[in-house]
Design a protein around this motif. Structure first.
Motif, PDB file in Angstrom:
ATOM      1  N   ALA A  22       0.824  -1.208   0.000  1.00 53.39           N
ATOM      2  CA  ALA A  22       0.000   0.000   0.000  1.00 53.39           C
ATOM      3  C   ALA A  22       0.859   1.259   0.000  1.00 53.39           C
ATOM      4  O   ALA A  22       0.496   2.272  -0.614  1.00 53.39           O
ATOM      5  CB  ALA A  22      -0.928  -0.004   1.213  1.00 53.39           C
ATOM      6  N   THR A  23       1.990   1.200   0.687  1.00 54.37           N
ATOM      7  CA  THR A  23       2.905   2.343   0.694  1.00 54.37           C
ATOM      8  C   THR A  23       3.375   2.666  -0.711  1.00 54.37           C
ATOM      9  O   THR A  23       3.414   3.832  -1.125  1.00 54.37           O
ATOM     10  CB  THR A  23       4.120   2.039   1.593  1.00 54.37           C
ATOM     11  N   ILE A  24       3.737   1.635  -1.466  1.00 57.48           N
ATOM     12  CA  ILE A  24       4.190   1.848  -2.837  1.00 57.48           C
ATOM     13  C   ILE A  24       3.052   2.401  -3.695  1.00 57.48           C
ATOM     14  O   ILE A  24       3.221   3.364  -4.451  1.00 57.48           O
ATOM     15  CB  ILE A  24       4.735   0.538  -3.429  1.00 57.48           C
ATOM     16  N   VAL A  25       1.861   1.789  -3.569  1.00 57.34           N
ATOM     17  CA  VAL A  25       0.723   2.213  -4.374  1.00 57.34           C
ATOM     18  C   VAL A  25       0.377   3.677  -4.124  1.00 57.34           C
ATOM     19  O   VAL A  25       0.203   4.480  -5.045  1.00 57.34           O
ATOM     20  CB  VAL A  25      -0.502   1.328  -4.084  1.00 57.34           C
ATOM     21  N   ILE A  26       0.294   4.054  -2.861  1.00 54.42           N
ATOM     22  CA  ILE A  26      -0.167   5.399  -2.508  1.00 54.42           C
ATOM     23  C   ILE A  26       0.929   6.438  -2.652  1.00 54.42           C
ATOM     24  O   ILE A  26       0.753   7.482  -3.291  1.00 54.42           O
ATOM     25  CB  ILE A  26      -0.743   5.400  -1.077  1.00 54.42           C
ATOM     26  N   PHE A  27       2.100   6.163  -2.085  1.00 54.45           N
ATOM     27  CA  PHE A  27       3.134   7.186  -2.069  1.00 54.45           C
ATOM     28  C   PHE A  27       3.699   7.463  -3.463  1.00 54.45           C
ATOM     29  O   PHE A  27       4.083   8.593  -3.764  1.00 54.45           O
ATOM     30  CB  PHE A  27       4.249   6.811  -1.104  1.00 54.45           C
ATOM     31  N   THR A  28       3.785   6.430  -4.313  1.00 55.93           N
ATOM     32  CA  THR A  28       4.312   6.680  -5.659  1.00 55.93           C
ATOM     33  C   THR A  28       3.297   7.389  -6.548  1.00 55.93           C
ATOM     34  O   THR A  28       3.659   7.874  -7.630  1.00 55.93           O
ATOM     35  CB  THR A  28       4.743   5.367  -6.346  1.00 55.93           C
ATOM     36  N   ARG A  29       2.045   7.456  -6.115  1.00 54.34           N
ATOM     37  CA  ARG A  29       1.039   8.191  -6.862  1.00 54.34           C
ATOM     38  C   ARG A  29       0.838   9.611  -6.332  1.00 54.34           C
ATOM     39  O   ARG A  29       0.573  10.537  -7.111  1.00 54.34           O
ATOM     40  CB  ARG A  29      -0.288   7.432  -6.850  1.00 54.34           C
ATOM     41  N   LEU A  30       0.938   9.773  -5.026  1.00 51.35           N
ATOM     42  CA  LEU A  30       0.673  11.077  -4.429  1.00 51.35           C
ATOM     43  C   LEU A  30       1.940  11.927  -4.296  1.00 51.35           C
ATOM     44  O   LEU A  30       1.851  13.149  -4.131  1.00 51.35           O
ATOM     45  CB  LEU A  30       0.034  10.905  -3.050  1.00 51.35           C
ATOM     46  N   LEU A  31       3.108  11.296  -4.321  1.00 55.16           N
ATOM     47  CA  LEU A  31       4.374  12.026  -4.281  1.00 55.16           C
ATOM     48  C   LEU A  31       5.002  12.039  -5.661  1.00 55.16           C
ATOM     49  O   LEU A  31       4.941  11.045  -6.395  1.00 55.16           O
ATOM     50  CB  LEU A  31       5.346  11.379  -3.287  1.00 55.16           C
ATOM     51  N   SER A  32       5.616  13.137  -6.005  1.00 55.71           N
ATOM     52  CA  SER A  32       6.362  13.196  -7.262  1.00 55.71           C
ATOM     53  C   SER A  32       7.639  12.360  -7.122  1.00 55.71           C
ATOM     54  O   SER A  32       8.053  12.032  -6.002  1.00 55.71           O
ATOM     55  CB  SER A  32       6.721  14.647  -7.581  1.00 55.71           C
ATOM     56  N   PRO A  33       8.281  12.009  -8.249  1.00 51.43           N
ATOM     57  CA  PRO A  33       9.542  11.257  -8.126  1.00 51.43           C
ATOM     58  C   PRO A  33      10.573  11.945  -7.239  1.00 51.43           C
ATOM     59  O   PRO A  33      11.277  11.290  -6.474  1.00 51.43           O
ATOM     60  CB  PRO A  33      10.023  11.154  -9.585  1.00 51.43           C
ATOM     61  N   SER A  34      10.681  13.275  -7.303  1.00 48.09           N
ATOM     62  CA  SER A  34      11.661  13.970  -6.462  1.00 48.09           C
ATOM     63  C   SER A  34      11.252  13.942  -4.993  1.00 48.09           C
ATOM     64  O   SER A  34      12.109  13.800  -4.105  1.00 48.09           O
ATOM     65  CB  SER A  34      11.836  15.411  -6.930  1.00 48.09           C
ATOM     66  N   GLN A  35       9.944  14.066  -4.698  1.00 45.77           N
ATOM     67  CA  GLN A  35       9.478  13.965  -3.309  1.00 45.77           C
ATOM     68  C   GLN A  35       9.702  12.556  -2.770  1.00 45.77           C
ATOM     69  O   GLN A  35      10.100  12.383  -1.611  1.00 45.77           O
ATOM     70  CB  GLN A  35       7.998  14.329  -3.228  1.00 45.77           C
ATOM     71  N   PHE A  36       9.458  11.559  -3.600  1.00 47.02           N
ATOM     72  CA  PHE A  36       9.713  10.179  -3.180  1.00 47.02           C
ATOM     73  C   PHE A  36      11.201   9.971  -2.955  1.00 47.02           C
ATOM     74  O   PHE A  36      11.609   9.225  -2.058  1.00 47.02           O
ATOM     75  CB  PHE A  36       9.174   9.201  -4.234  1.00 47.02           C
ATOM     76  N   GLY A  37      12.012  10.650  -3.766  1.00 48.73           N
ATOM     77  CA  GLY A  37      13.457  10.594  -3.542  1.00 48.73           C
ATOM     78  C   GLY A  37      13.860  11.245  -2.235  1.00 48.73           C
ATOM     79  O   GLY A  37      14.745  10.745  -1.531  1.00 48.73           O
ATOM     80  N   ASP A  38      13.206  12.380  -1.861  1.00 52.56           N
ATOM     81  CA  ASP A  38      13.458  13.003  -0.557  1.00 52.56           C
ATOM     82  C   ASP A  38      13.169  12.024   0.573  1.00 52.56           C
ATOM     83  O   ASP A  38      13.947  11.896   1.526  1.00 52.56           O
ATOM     84  CB  ASP A  38      12.579  14.250  -0.383  1.00 52.56           C
ATOM     85  N   TYR A  39      12.032  11.358   0.474  1.00 52.96           N
ATOM     86  CA  TYR A  39      11.657  10.366   1.489  1.00 52.96           C
ATOM     87  C   TYR A  39      12.687   9.245   1.570  1.00 52.96           C
ATOM     88  O   TYR A  39      13.125   8.856   2.666  1.00 52.96           O
ATOM     89  CB  TYR A  39      10.273   9.809   1.167  1.00 52.96           C
TER      90      TYR A  39
END
Length: 480
Positions: A22-39
Motif C-alpha cells: 500500500a505504501t508503494i501504491v499510494i506514495f508513488t502516486r501522491l508524491l512526485s519522483p523527487s518527493q519520493f526521492g526526498d523520502y
C-alpha cells in the motif's frame, strides 16, 4: 519456541506485507519522483544514525536477556541497557544541528529533520520489542510491530494527502513510535527499576554489540550507497524510481525474512543456551529449510511477474523503471535475506561479532567501488549489477567466516529440491500469456503457487507436509 513465533508473528507480517504494498501504491502516486526521492534519502539517513548509535545496545538486550533472566538478573540487565539508551540520546541534538547546517534542498531538509526526531521514540520502542521477543512474549512484541507499521502508514498517508511531501511518511513513523513508547514505558520502567546500572556490564555489551552495529552500518551502506551515488551522478527523480522498484521487490521478500528471523533468532539463542550445540544444529536446520522453501520461490515469482506487478502497484511515472529494477532486486533481496537472517546468526551465537564486521566489510566496499565505476557509465543498470554482485560476495564471505564461529548447517537436499521445483514453477509461469493488468498477475501468481505447492507437497520438501500433518493430529488430540 520457533514454531510458536512463526505462528504468533504471522499476523504482523501479513500486515507488514500489505502495508508495504500500500505504501508503494499510494506514495508513488501522491508524491512526485523527487518527493519520493526526498523520502528515500531521509529514511536512509534516519536508519543509518539509528544503526550507528543505538543498535549495539539493542543487540545486547536481545542476546543476553535469556541468560540474565534465567539467573535472576533480568532487572540489572534491563537497567543497564535502558540507562545506556538515555545517555546515547545526546547524539540527536548534534545530528539535528548538522541537518540544519548542511546544504540541501528545503524539502529534503524537512524530511531529514522529521526522520531524526522520530528516532527518540523509535529507539525506545525497539528496546522494548527486543526484550519481549527475547523473552518469548510474542503477542507483546507483535503488537509493537503492528502499531508502528499500520499506525505509521495511516498517519503518513494522511499527511501526504495534507501536502507535506516527502516528510509525511517520516512524521507518520514518529507518531506511531510515540504511541508504542508511551504504551511500553510503564512496564519497562517497572522491570528496570529494581536493577542497577552496571558499568562493567555495559562495557561488555559495547564490546559485543559494537561490531554488530558496525556490520549493520556496512549492510546499510551496501543497501543505500547506490541511492546516494545515483543522486550524485544523476538526480533525485532517478533515486525515486530506483527506490520504488527496490521497495516493491525487497520489501516483499523482507517481510518473509523478518517474520522468520523474528521467530528464529530468539529460538536459536534459547536452543544453544539451554540445549547446547546439538539442539542448536537441529533448530538451525529446521529454520534454514523453511527459509529456503518460502523465499526462493518468492524471489523467483517476483522476477517473473515484475511487469504486471509494477504497472499495477507503482505510479505511472515510475512503473516502467520499477519493473526493470524489480527482478534484479529480487535476486539481491534473496541473497541478502539468507545472509542476514540465517548465516549471520553464527557470529552472534558464537559471540564472534568481530568476524561479522569482517564479513560485511567485503561486500560493502565492493558495492561502493562498483557503484562508482558502473553508475557513471551505465546509469541505473550499473547500480543493479553492483547490488547483485555485492550481495553474492556477502553471502560467500558470511558462510566462510561464520563457520569459524559456529557451523550452521546447510540443508543441501532441501536446497536442491527447492531449486528444481522453482525451475518447474518458472516454466509454468512463463507459459501464461502476457495479457497485462490484474488478469495476468493473478493468472501467473496462481500458476506459480499451484505448481510449486504441488511439487513441495508430493516431495515433502523440508518435511513441511509431515510437520503439518503432525500438527493437525496434535490439534485433534487436544480437542478430542
Amino acid at each position: 519456541m520457533f514454531w510458536r513465533g512463526v505462528v504468533g508473528y504471522l499476523p504482523v507480517n501479513i500486515i507488514q506485507g500489505l502495508v508495504g504494498l500500500a505504501t508503494i501504491v499510494i506514495f508513488t502516486r501522491l508524491l512526485s519522483p523527487s518527493q519520493f526521492g526526498d523520502y528515500a534519502l531521509a529514511y536512509s539517513v534516519m536508519t543509518l544514525l539509528h544503526t550507528a548509535v543505538f543498535t549495539w545496545n539493542e543487540a545486547a538486550m536481545a542476546r543476553f536477556w535469556v541468560g540474565a533472566a534465567d539467573r535472576g538478573a533480568g532487572a540489572g540487565h534491563a537497567a543497564t541497557v535502558y540507562r545506556t539508551w538515555a545517555a546515547l540520546l545526546v547524539v540527536l541534538p548534534l545530528a539535528l544541528g548538522l541537518a540544519w547546517l548542511i546544504p540541501m534542498s528545503e524539502s529534503l531538509r524537512l524530511a531529514v529533520i522529521c526522520g531524526l526526531l522520530a528516532l527518540l521514540p523509535r529507539t525506545f520502542a525497539k528496546l522494548a520489542q527486543e526484550r519481549r521477543r527475547a523473552a518469548g512474549e510474542v503477542s507483546g512484541a507483535a503488537m509493537i510491530d503492528i502499531i508502528q507499521t499500520l499506525g505509521g502508514f495511516l498517519a503518513g498517508a494522511a499527511l501526504v494527502f495534507a501536502g507535506l511531501g516527502g516528510a509525511a511518511p517520516l512524521i507518520g513513523f514518529a507518531l506511531a513510535a510515540v504511541v508504542c513508547a508511551l504504551w511500553t514505558a510503564p512496564s519497562e520502567t517497572r522491570l528496570a527499576r529494581p536493577g542497577r546500572f552496571e558499568a562493567a556490564q555495559a562495557r561488555d555489551y559495547f564490546g559485543y554489540g559494537l561490531p554488530v552495529a558496525l556490520s549493520l552500518i556496512l549492510a546499510l551502506a551496501l543497501s543505500s550507497t547506490d541511492r546516494f551515488v545515483l543522486a550524485t551522478f544523476l538526480d533525485e527523480a532517478t533515486v525515486g524510481l530506483y527506490h520504488a522498484g527496490y521497495s516493491l521487490a525487497n520489501r516483499t521478500l523482507d517481510v518473509v525474512f523478518i517474520w522468520l528471523g523474528a521467530a528464529g533468532g530468539p529460538a536459536l539463542i534459547a536452543a544453544l543456551e539451554r540445549g547446547g550445540p546439538g539442539a542448536l544444529s537441529k533448530a538451525a536446520r529446521e529454520q534454514a529449510g523453511l527459509m529456503l522453501l518460502l523465499c526462493v520461490p518468492a524471489a523467483a515469482g517476483l522476477a517473473l511477474v515484475a511487469q504486471p506487478l509494477a504497472h499495477l502497484m507503482v505510479g505511472p511515472d515510475m512503473a516502467a523503471g520499477a519493473a526493470h529494477v524489480t527482478p534484479w532486486i529480487a535476486a539481491s533481496g534473496l541473497l541478502a535475506g539468507l545472509t542476514t537472517y540465517y548465516f549471520h546468526q553464527a557470529f552472534t551465537l558464537g559471540r564472534r561479532t568481530q568476524a561479522l564486521l569482517a564479513a560485511m566489510a567485503l561486500p560493502a566496499l565492493a558495492n561502493l567501488a562498483l557503484n562508482l565505476v558502473l553508475i557513471p557509465r551505465f546509469g541505473l543498470d550499473g547500480a543493479l549489477w553492483a547490488t547483485v554482485a555485492s550481495y553474492a560476495m556477502g553471502l560467500a564471505a558470511s558462510i566462510a567466516l561464520g563457520r569459524r564461529a559456529i557451523a550452521l548447517p546447510i540443508p543441501w537436499r532441501t536446497l536442491a529440491q527447492v531449486l528444481a521445483a522453482t525451475a518447474v514453477m518458472g516454466l509454468a509461469v512463463a507459459a501464461v500469456p502476457a495479457v497485462g493488468g490484474w488478469i495476468e498477475l493473478a493468472a501467473k501468481a496462481s500458476a506459480g503457487v499451484l505448481v510449486f505447492g504441488l511439487i513441495a507437497y508430493v516431495l515433502d520438501i523440508g518435511a513441511l507436509r509431515s510437520r503439518g500433518l503432525a500438527l493437525v493430529r496434535d490439534l485433534r488430540a487436544r480437542t478430542a
